[in-house]
Scaffold this motif. Structure first.
Motif, short mmCIF file in Angstrom:
data_model
loop_
_atom_site.label_atom_id
_atom_site.label_comp_id
_atom_site.label_asym_id
_atom_site.label_seq_id
_atom_site.Cartn_x
_atom_site.Cartn_y
_atom_site.Cartn_z
N ARG A 131 20.86 -22.15 -7.57
CA ARG A 131 21.39 -23.44 -7.26
C ARG A 131 22.71 -23.38 -6.53
O ARG A 131 23.34 -22.59 -6.67
CB ARG A 131 21.61 -24.21 -8.86
N LEU A 132 22.74 -24.41 -5.91
CA LEU A 132 24.09 -24.78 -5.08
C LEU A 132 24.69 -26.00 -5.59
O LEU A 132 24.06 -27.08 -5.73
CB LEU A 132 23.77 -24.71 -3.69
N ASN A 133 25.77 -25.95 -5.69
CA ASN A 133 26.66 -27.14 -6.08
C ASN A 133 26.70 -28.20 -5.36
O ASN A 133 26.80 -29.65 -5.64
CB ASN A 133 28.05 -26.97 -6.84
N ASP A 134 26.36 -28.09 -4.14
CA ASP A 134 26.41 -29.17 -3.06
C ASP A 134 25.26 -29.53 -2.40
O ASP A 134 25.15 -29.85 -1.47
CB ASP A 134 27.50 -29.09 -2.07
N ALA A 135 24.00 -29.03 -3.09
CA ALA A 135 22.85 -29.19 -2.19
C ALA A 135 21.54 -29.30 -3.43
O ALA A 135 21.75 -28.67 -4.45
CB ALA A 135 22.50 -27.94 -1.26
N PRO A 181 22.47 -32.60 -5.77
CA PRO A 181 23.29 -31.63 -5.65
C PRO A 181 23.55 -30.86 -6.97
O PRO A 181 23.47 -31.76 -8.30
CB PRO A 181 24.51 -32.17 -5.16
N GLY A 182 23.34 -29.66 -7.14
CA GLY A 182 23.79 -28.67 -8.47
C GLY A 182 22.28 -28.67 -9.24
O GLY A 182 22.42 -27.92 -10.20
N GLU A 200 18.27 -33.92 2.67
CA GLU A 200 18.31 -32.32 3.09
C GLU A 200 17.03 -31.82 2.03
O GLU A 200 16.64 -32.35 1.15
CB GLU A 200 19.45 -31.52 2.41
N ARG A 253 22.14 -26.13 7.37
CA ARG A 253 23.50 -26.44 6.97
C ARG A 253 24.30 -25.11 6.32
O ARG A 253 25.41 -24.88 6.44
CB ARG A 253 23.73 -27.68 6.14
N LYS A 254 23.57 -24.50 5.42
CA LYS A 254 24.09 -23.46 4.49
C LYS A 254 22.84 -22.42 4.37
O LYS A 254 21.78 -22.67 3.97
CB LYS A 254 24.64 -24.37 3.33
N ARG A 296 21.64 -32.30 -0.59
CA ARG A 296 22.10 -33.71 -0.45
C ARG A 296 20.79 -34.67 -0.10
O ARG A 296 19.69 -34.15 0.15
CB ARG A 296 23.09 -33.84 0.78
#
Length: 194
Positions: free
Chosen positions: A153-157, A127-128, A162, A6-7, A159
């Motif tokens: 860190r990623l603010n949206d992962a 997330p985060g 994931e 996804r990213k 999920r």
């Protein structure tokens, strides 16, 4: 690639000044992250070989991106590490399947070798959540100046369904190391320890 990505994110950390002292050359750490779909989220799967194959893909892809972020030849990489966070519908063993059986060899190919074990960490989270990626010298685990880590860190992962996978590399040890032990100049490099 079998992983559903996804990213991807890449981080570069440089320290130029520490305790009022100039660090020249700067100490540099890079981390590459992939957020992937967990194919086994919400179910128990005894055979985790699909995640093991994804681990091999991640070792090559993320290792390459991290080395590129440092802008150096692979042989100049001094330290490496790996880590993963599994979202709430997965299990810790999913991170282990990605990190352990097959990620190391492709990562070593991307960093010009490596005799020492690749330090690792794994956790569950959302997330985060901060993930600490441990670092150690790639050829000699006892080199204390290279006992380190980098936070990512990623603010949206990740999920719920994931897994966030991270690989980190350096072209140096910590800034101003002075706790003794085996030095970089003393490495023999035969057993991965000294």
């Amino acid at each position: 690639m079998s992983a559903k990505v996804r990213k991807i994110a890449v981080f570069l950390d440089e320290t130029h000044l520490e305790m009022g002292r100039t660090i020249a050359p700067a100490t540099r750490r890079a981390a590459a992250i992939a957020v992937i779909e967990n194919p086994f989220a919400g179910t128990y799967q005894h055979d985790l070989s699909e995640l093991m194959e994804i681990g091999a893909e991640m070792g090559a892809m993320l290792g390459n991106r991290a080395v590129q972020a440092l802008g150096i030849a692979p042989e100049r990489v001094e330290s490496y590490g790996k880590a993963a966070i599994v979202g709430e519908n997965g299990e810790l063993e999913h991170a282990a399947a990605i990190l352990h059986p097959k990620l190391g060899a492709p990562l070593r190919d991307e960093v010009g070798g490596g005799k020492a074990l690749v330090p690792s960490s794994k956790k569950m989270g959302g997330p985060g959540q901060v993930l600490d990626v441990p670092l150690g010298h790639k050829n000699a685990a006892y080199v204390r100046s290279h006992f380190d880590g980098i936070e990512v860190r990623l603010n949206d992962a990740p999920r719920a369904n994931e897994i966030l996978v991270a690989v980190a590399v350096t072209d140096s040890g910590r800034p101003l190391p002075r706790v003794g032990g085996l030095t970089k100049k003393e490495i023999v490099g035969d057993d991965g320890l000294r």
